[in-house]
Design an enzyme around this catalytic site. Structure first.
Site, PDB file in Angstrom:
ATOM      1  N   GLU A   1      -0.172  13.155   5.668  1.00 31.46           N
ATOM      2  CA  GLU A   1       0.661  11.974   6.306  1.00 31.46           C
ATOM      3  C   GLU A   1       1.985  11.849   5.167  1.00 31.46           C
ATOM      4  OE1 GLU A   1      -2.215   8.774   8.147  1.00 31.46           O
ATOM      5  OE2 GLU A   1      -2.868   9.288   5.984  1.00 31.46           O
TER       6      GLU A   1
ATOM      7  N   LYS B   1       0.777  -1.096  -0.144  1.00 31.91           N
ATOM      8  CA  LYS B   1      -0.156   0.023   0.088  1.00 31.91           C
ATOM      9  C   LYS B   1       0.791   1.269  -0.046  1.00 31.91           C
ATOM     10  CE  LYS B   1      -3.897   2.041   2.211  1.00 31.91           C
ATOM     11  NZ  LYS B   1      -5.121   2.133   3.402  1.00 31.91           N
TER      12      LYS B   1
END
Length: 294
Positions: free
Chosen positions: A261, A177
């Site tokens: 992030e 991911k």
């Protein structure tokens, strides 16, 4: 009782889909004690109202889901964990890498697990959470204490009706991911466009091949299965096409003026490169460009 730390889109998705009456949000310092009320729009059917109470002092959850942003996770857990039994499994849902290791190193005796999910959820307006895309969730242990609990935790989460799988190599899943996020999210934030539109942009076309070369070297250094830069680009672009109309969480955060992030995605890869003596100028450049958006 399943407690959820982090009442954002992903936390609200799980709160709305897990059996009613078995979920509570963990209050952060200064949060109101009134129940969290919102409307939830499932993939199919009519929207419905969800009311989630706050975990009360003295209540001991049997499972703690942590759906905070990666950069908030450590501090949020420092506030929450003193009142939660040390045997309660912690399941981390953060994007990228780095925050998971911080947690498992800070609380080595607690059972710490991680989840990698492709479920899509967003909050297009105040008081509404939308299940934006069907996906799957994989759950695995980050430390030996969590290992015996993987099957049980996956079963508990599957009561949501969402697709959940136990995963022996959760770090590998998180890396998969991370690679996709590193090749899509920063570009969507810098270019301010949905996922699919990056593919035609000169900025993306200029940097995607050197980015994939950096990631290919880093995978080998991190002990992950090796992939050629060409295979990495193919994987990234397949996801960008499949989610063409989606707004990445990083773009959404940048547009809303929230911290992104990036430090746990391209920033993590840049730091890993420094540790292993691998040059990562593209990851560093993308990290700095996203940081300058706020």
């Amino acid at each position: 009782m399943i407690a959820i730390l982090g009442a954002g889109s992903m936390g609200r998705l799980w709160a709305a889909t897990l059996p009613a009456g078995q979920v509570a949000f963990v209050p952060r310092p200064g949060q109101a004690p009134d129940p969290a009320c919102y409307r939830f729009q499932p993939l199919e059917g009519e929207s419905f109202s969800v009311t989630v109470p706050w975990l009360q002092r003295g209540q001991s959850p049997e499972l703690l889901l942590v759906t905070t942003k990666a950069g908030d996770t450590l501090e949020a857990l420092k506030d929450a964990l003193p009142s939660i039994a040390s045997s309660t499994p912690i399941v981390l849902f953060q994007n990228g890498l780095g925050s998971q290791q911080q947690v498992s190193e800070t609380w080595p005796q607690r059972p710490v697990l991680a989840a990698s999910t492709t479920e899509g959820a967003n909050r297009p307006e105040l008081g509404l959470t939308v299940h934006a895309g069907r996906g799957a969730t994989w759950v695995g242990a980050l430390n030996p204490t969590g290992q015996p609990l993987v099957g049980r935790v996956a079963q508990q989460l599957a009561e949501s009706g969402l697709e959940v799988h136990p995963e022996q190599d959760i770090l590998g899943r998180l890396w998969q991911k991370l690679v996709i996020n590193a090749g899509i999210n920063a570009f969507t934030a810098v270019l301010d466009c949905p996922n699919g539109e990056i593919l035609e942009q000169p900025f993306y076309q200029q940097w995607i091949n050197p980015l994939c070369r950096e990631i290919s070297h880093l995978l080998a250094a991190a002990g992950q299965p090796e992939h050629t830069p060409e295979a990495l680009r193919e994987s990234i672009e397949a996801v960008a096409r499949r989610t063409a109309a989606n707004t990445s969480s990083m773009r959404a955060d940048a547009l809303a003026g929230r911290p992104t992030e990036i430090d746990f995605i391209n920033g993590y890869l840049a730091r890993l490169g420094q540790q292993h003596g691998i040059a990562t100028p593209v990851n560093q450049m993308l990290t700095e460009q996203v940081q300058q958006l706020n």
